[in-house]
Design a protein around this motif. Sequence first.
Motif, mmCIF file in Angstrom:
data_model
loop_
_atom_site.group_PDB
_atom_site.id
_atom_site.type_symbol
_atom_site.label_atom_id
_atom_site.label_comp_id
_atom_site.label_asym_id
_atom_site.label_seq_id
_atom_site.Cartn_x
_atom_site.Cartn_y
_atom_site.Cartn_z
ATOM 1 N N ALA A 119 -41.890 13.565 -29.298
ATOM 2 C CA ALA A 119 -43.205 13.817 -29.893
ATOM 3 C C ALA A 119 -44.293 13.050 -29.147
ATOM 4 C CB ALA A 119 -43.195 13.424 -31.359
ATOM 5 N N ALA A 120 -43.964 11.844 -28.696
ATOM 6 C CA ALA A 120 -44.944 11.041 -27.964
ATOM 7 C C ALA A 120 -45.311 11.675 -26.622
ATOM 8 C CB ALA A 120 -44.404 9.634 -27.745
ATOM 9 N N LEU A 121 -44.393 12.458 -26.068
ATOM 10 C CA LEU A 121 -44.632 13.095 -24.774
ATOM 11 C C LEU A 121 -45.103 14.539 -24.891
ATOM 12 C CD1 LEU A 121 -41.432 11.797 -22.909
ATOM 13 C CD2 LEU A 121 -43.753 10.861 -22.771
ATOM 14 N N ALA A 122 -45.050 15.097 -26.091
ATOM 15 C CA ALA A 122 -45.406 16.503 -26.281
ATOM 16 C C ALA A 122 -46.911 16.706 -26.104
ATOM 17 C CB ALA A 122 -44.958 16.979 -27.658
ATOM 18 N N THR A 123 -47.265 17.812 -25.473
ATOM 19 C CA THR A 123 -48.681 18.145 -25.268
ATOM 20 C C THR A 123 -49.184 19.178 -26.269
ATOM 21 O OG1 THR A 123 -48.019 19.804 -23.616
ATOM 22 C CG2 THR A 123 -48.580 17.596 -22.810
ATOM 23 N N ASP A 124 -48.278 20.014 -26.751
ATOM 24 C CA ASP A 124 -48.654 21.010 -27.745
ATOM 25 C C ASP A 124 -48.753 20.360 -29.119
ATOM 26 O OD1 ASP A 124 -48.961 23.969 -28.509
ATOM 27 O OD2 ASP A 124 -47.312 23.312 -29.811
ATOM 28 N N LYS A 125 -49.841 20.576 -29.814
ATOM 29 C CA LYS A 125 -50.085 19.918 -31.098
ATOM 30 C C LYS A 125 -49.064 20.327 -32.145
ATOM 31 C CE LYS A 125 -53.689 19.141 -34.568
ATOM 32 N NZ LYS A 125 -55.096 19.442 -34.980
ATOM 33 N N GLN A 129 -46.275 17.834 -33.934
ATOM 34 C CA GLN A 129 -46.201 17.602 -35.378
ATOM 35 C C GLN A 129 -44.832 17.975 -35.927
ATOM 36 O OE1 GLN A 129 -48.707 16.054 -37.113
ATOM 37 N NE2 GLN A 129 -47.088 15.926 -38.663
ATOM 38 N N GLN A 130 -44.259 19.035 -35.398
ATOM 39 C CA GLN A 130 -42.934 19.446 -35.850
ATOM 40 C C GLN A 130 -41.889 18.370 -35.530
ATOM 41 O OE1 GLN A 130 -41.574 23.126 -34.157
ATOM 42 N NE2 GLN A 130 -39.716 23.201 -35.407
ATOM 43 N N ASN A 133 -42.381 15.403 -37.895
ATOM 44 C CA ASN A 133 -41.861 15.708 -39.236
ATOM 45 C C ASN A 133 -40.339 15.638 -39.267
ATOM 46 O OD1 ASN A 133 -44.481 16.125 -40.122
ATOM 47 N ND2 ASN A 133 -44.395 18.348 -39.898
ATOM 48 N N THR A 134 -39.711 16.146 -38.201
ATOM 49 C CA THR A 134 -38.246 16.098 -38.122
ATOM 50 C C THR A 134 -37.752 14.662 -38.073
ATOM 51 O OG1 THR A 134 -38.170 18.230 -36.968
ATOM 52 C CG2 THR A 134 -36.249 16.795 -36.763
ATOM 53 N N ALA A 135 -38.402 13.852 -37.253
ATOM 54 C CA ALA A 135 -38.007 12.452 -37.137
ATOM 55 C C ALA A 135 -38.194 11.712 -38.459
ATOM 56 C CB ALA A 135 -38.814 11.771 -36.029
ATOM 57 N N GLU A 136 -39.312 11.944 -39.120
ATOM 58 C CA GLU A 136 -39.575 11.261 -40.386
ATOM 59 C C GLU A 136 -38.558 11.664 -41.448
ATOM 60 O OE1 GLU A 136 -43.247 10.610 -43.592
ATOM 61 O OE2 GLU A 136 -43.613 11.556 -41.647
ATOM 62 N N GLN A 163 -48.680 7.394 -35.769
ATOM 63 C CA GLN A 163 -49.601 8.329 -36.405
ATOM 64 C C GLN A 163 -50.775 7.621 -37.085
ATOM 65 O OE1 GLN A 163 -47.312 11.689 -38.489
ATOM 66 N NE2 GLN A 163 -45.707 10.147 -38.262
ATOM 67 N N LYS A 164 -50.878 6.297 -36.835
ATOM 68 C CA LYS A 164 -51.964 5.476 -37.409
ATOM 69 C C LYS A 164 -51.938 5.447 -38.934
ATOM 70 C CE LYS A 164 -54.989 6.334 -33.447
ATOM 71 N NZ LYS A 164 -54.524 5.112 -32.763
#
Length: 239
Positions: A119-125, A129-130, A133-136, A163-164
Amino acid sequence: MVHNSLGSGLREHFCNDHLSSWTVRRRQDVVVVPSQQCRHVRGSVQTCISAHTQLLPTGPIALAVTSASAVVRQSDTASLESSEDVTALATPSSISSSKPLKINLDLRLYRARLARMRAALATDKDTKQQLLNTAESDLKRCLCMDAADPRPYVVLGKLLVQQKRFEEARKLYADGTAATGNTSPYIWAAWGYLESITGNVSRARKLFDAAIVVDETHAAAWHKWGMLEMRQGNYLRAR
């Protein structure tokens, strides 16, 4: 595992007129036998397994069967159903412990960490987010599996900071220190880092100090504390 691949020589020791195959699995010591009753079974599964155990050679195979035999003795399942093709004699509920297997927790935690990094490396929003959500979801599941394990608190806290969501992370770290009996330097250090990046320098120092009190060899706490002092211009103290 005892399987058909043991060869015809070993199978001849079994009841050839009634028993076509016989399997012992060592995952959670679940024992599976064929439906047709062996001549040794007269209302007692233990009688059958004990009889065959005497015929098996010594070594890992005999050890596996003996272990399975001990499990069957502890379970309340004592008979075979002749109408079924395969009957499980020991159910997971009768042999499982109160705490899930550690390997299951480790695998779920690994997948959550991987999703967080992706997710930290993903460029598509949407993709980002997906993954978050999976990690959480996986990390919260890890907390349910073993609330005393400090690792899910640390990883989930990093996810929330990513995610602040700082207030949620603070509460999570507070819950984590309580659940682990204030004995995890990883949670203290992660909490200290959260306070350091949000400007709570004094509180961050106390949290880093708490981590070092628990484990004075905890390098991450020393490093993060040193970086905090360096950013504050306290170079001598940082050294």
